[in-house]
Design a protein around this motif. Structure first.
Motif, PDB file in Angstrom:
ATOM      1  N   GLY A  36       7.496  11.662   4.256  1.00 31.19           N
ATOM      2  CA  GLY A  36       8.150  12.887   4.719  1.00 31.19           C
ATOM      3  C   GLY A  36       9.605  13.039   4.352  1.00 31.19           C
ATOM      4  O   GLY A  36      10.005  14.071   3.784  1.00 31.19           O
ATOM      5  N   PRO A  37      10.459  12.063   4.651  1.00 28.87           N
ATOM      6  CA  PRO A  37      11.887  12.240   4.339  1.00 28.87           C
ATOM      7  C   PRO A  37      12.178  12.435   2.852  1.00 28.87           C
ATOM      8  O   PRO A  37      13.124  13.128   2.489  1.00 28.87           O
ATOM      9  N   GLN A  38      11.368  11.853   1.993  1.00 26.07           N
ATOM     10  CA  GLN A  38      11.627  11.969   0.556  1.00 26.07           C
ATOM     11  C   GLN A  38      10.987  13.208  -0.056  1.00 26.07           C
ATOM     12  O   GLN A  38      11.330  13.596  -1.166  1.00 26.07           O
ATOM     13  N   LEU A  39      10.064  13.817   0.661  1.00 22.46           N
ATOM     14  CA  LEU A  39       9.367  15.000   0.135  1.00 22.46           C
ATOM     15  C   LEU A  39       9.569  16.196   1.063  1.00 22.46           C
ATOM     16  O   LEU A  39       8.648  16.954   1.342  1.00 22.46           O
TER      17      LEU A  39
ATOM     18  N   VAL B 184       5.940  11.908  -5.647  1.00 24.40           N
ATOM     19  CA  VAL B 184       5.101  11.185  -4.696  1.00 24.40           C
ATOM     20  C   VAL B 184       4.970   9.727  -5.129  1.00 24.40           C
ATOM     21  O   VAL B 184       5.030   8.813  -4.303  1.00 24.40           O
ATOM     22  N   ARG B 185       4.814   9.480  -6.434  1.00 25.93           N
ATOM     23  CA  ARG B 185       4.717   8.107  -6.941  1.00 25.93           C
ATOM     24  C   ARG B 185       5.973   7.312  -6.590  1.00 25.93           C
ATOM     25  O   ARG B 185       5.896   6.186  -6.103  1.00 25.93           O
ATOM     26  N   ALA B 186       7.134   7.904  -6.809  1.00 28.48           N
ATOM     27  CA  ALA B 186       8.396   7.223  -6.499  1.00 28.48           C
ATOM     28  C   ALA B 186       8.513   6.967  -4.993  1.00 28.48           C
ATOM     29  O   ALA B 186       8.976   5.896  -4.571  1.00 28.48           O
ATOM     30  N   ALA B 187       8.091   7.917  -4.177  1.00 24.80           N
ATOM     31  CA  ALA B 187       8.183   7.755  -2.724  1.00 24.80           C
ATOM     32  C   ALA B 187       7.244   6.651  -2.233  1.00 24.80           C
ATOM     33  O   ALA B 187       7.629   5.830  -1.388  1.00 24.80           O
ATOM     34  N   ILE B 188       6.022   6.606  -2.745  1.00 27.98           N
ATOM     35  CA  ILE B 188       5.079   5.549  -2.354  1.00 27.98           C
ATOM     36  C   ILE B 188       5.619   4.186  -2.774  1.00 27.98           C
ATOM     37  O   ILE B 188       5.547   3.214  -2.016  1.00 27.98           O
ATOM     38  N   THR B 189       6.174   4.120  -3.973  1.00 26.96           N
ATOM     39  CA  THR B 189       6.740   2.863  -4.458  1.00 26.96           C
ATOM     40  C   THR B 189       7.846   2.376  -3.534  1.00 26.96           C
ATOM     41  O   THR B 189       7.919   1.186  -3.204  1.00 26.96           O
ATOM     42  N   GLN B 190       8.700   3.273  -3.085  1.00 27.56           N
ATOM     43  CA  GLN B 190       9.786   2.886  -2.179  1.00 27.56           C
ATOM     44  C   GLN B 190       9.251   2.397  -0.843  1.00 27.56           C
ATOM     45  O   GLN B 190       9.764   1.421  -0.288  1.00 27.56           O
ATOM     46  N   VAL B 191       8.229   3.046  -0.326  1.00 27.62           N
ATOM     47  CA  VAL B 191       7.642   2.622   0.951  1.00 27.62           C
ATOM     48  C   VAL B 191       7.076   1.208   0.817  1.00 27.62           C
ATOM     49  O   VAL B 191       7.284   0.359   1.691  1.00 27.62           O
ATOM     50  N   LEU B 192       6.391   0.931  -0.286  1.00 27.35           N
ATOM     51  CA  LEU B 192       5.813  -0.395  -0.487  1.00 27.35           C
ATOM     52  C   LEU B 192       6.890  -1.447  -0.727  1.00 27.35           C
ATOM     53  O   LEU B 192       6.796  -2.566  -0.227  1.00 27.35           O
TER      54      LEU B 192
ATOM     55  N   ALA C  37      -3.287   4.619   4.567  1.00 27.79           N
ATOM     56  CA  ALA C  37      -2.888   5.840   3.860  1.00 27.79           C
ATOM     57  C   ALA C  37      -2.204   6.844   4.789  1.00 27.79           C
ATOM     58  O   ALA C  37      -1.222   7.488   4.402  1.00 27.79           O
ATOM     59  N   ARG C  38      -2.671   6.980   6.018  1.00 33.28           N
ATOM     60  CA  ARG C  38      -2.046   7.936   6.949  1.00 33.28           C
ATOM     61  C   ARG C  38      -0.636   7.489   7.315  1.00 33.28           C
ATOM     62  O   ARG C  38       0.270   8.313   7.436  1.00 33.28           O
ATOM     63  N   PHE C  39      -0.448   6.177   7.492  1.00 32.90           N
ATOM     64  CA  PHE C  39       0.883   5.657   7.794  1.00 32.90           C
ATOM     65  C   PHE C  39       1.820   5.902   6.612  1.00 32.90           C
ATOM     66  O   PHE C  39       2.958   6.358   6.784  1.00 32.90           O
ATOM     67  N   ILE C  40       1.341   5.625   5.404  1.00 29.85           N
ATOM     68  CA  ILE C  40       2.155   5.832   4.200  1.00 29.85           C
ATOM     69  C   ILE C  40       2.489   7.311   4.052  1.00 29.85           C
ATOM     70  O   ILE C  40       3.622   7.670   3.718  1.00 29.85           O
ATOM     71  N   ARG C  41       1.517   8.171   4.313  1.00 27.93           N
ATOM     72  CA  ARG C  41       1.753   9.624   4.255  1.00 27.93           C
ATOM     73  C   ARG C  41       2.880  10.031   5.195  1.00 27.93           C
ATOM     74  O   ARG C  41       3.740  10.833   4.851  1.00 27.93           O
ATOM     75  N   GLY C  42       2.899   9.465   6.390  1.00 24.55           N
ATOM     76  CA  GLY C  42       3.957   9.765   7.349  1.00 24.55           C
ATOM     77  C   GLY C  42       5.323   9.301   6.880  1.00 24.55           C
ATOM     78  O   GLY C  42       6.347   9.925   7.175  1.00 24.55           O
ATOM     79  N   ARG C  43       5.361   8.201   6.141  1.00 20.79           N
ATOM     80  CA  ARG C  43       6.632   7.667   5.638  1.00 20.79           C
ATOM     81  C   ARG C  43       7.145   8.418   4.412  1.00 20.79           C
ATOM     82  O   ARG C  43       8.294   8.257   4.026  1.00 20.79           O
TER      83      ARG C  43
END
Length: 136
Positions: free
Chosen positions: A90-93, A20-28, A82-88
């Motif tokens: 999905g493909p990585q998780l 999840v940390r890696a996925a959030i980092t990529q989104v940002l 946070a809800r927008f980031i949660r939606g993004r």
């Protein structure tokens, strides 16, 4: 058979937290979140850790905006999106049954490390350590 009660996170919680940390980092890093506060500090936002709840439904991300004196504005902006980031995420998780709810918190561990370092370098501690060397 009862499960041992332990406050330590399981291996699965640690593994999912890192994903999840890696996925959030990529989104940002991709700049998908459109917010003036986040866009101004996106290069210097460090996500040091993501802690998962035992049921893997809540992900708490500990964030340090580097070079910003007041972290509260960045944390509030991240929580607003946070809800927008949660939606993004999905493909990585894809392997997860439920997409975790993401919460952002200020990471104060660096401040704690700094205080400990200052204490260890203080004259009182140095004096005590020098006294131990004289006895040997």
């Amino acid at each position: 058979m009862t499960r041992p009660s332990s406050s330590a996170p399981s291996q699965r919680m640690l593994r999912i937290g890192e994903q999840v940390r890696a996925a959030i980092t990529q989104v940002l890093q991709r700049g998908e979140v459109r917010d003036d506060v986040i866009e101004a500090t996106v290069i210097s936002i460090s996500i040091s850790e993501v802690r998962m709840s035992p049921d893997l439904k809540i992900a708490t991300a500990y964030v340090t905006p580097l070079g910003v004196s007041d972290h509260s504005f960045v944390i509030e902006a991240l929580n607003r999106h946070a809800r927008f980031i949660r939606g993004r995420l999905g493909p990585q998780l894809r392997q997860m049954k439920y997409m975790p709810e993401v919460r952002f918190r200020d990471d104060t561990s660096f401040d704690n490390y700094k205080k400990i370092d200052e204490l260890l370098r203080s004259p009182e501690v140095s004096r005590d350590l020098d006294g131990d060397n004289d006895e040997q």
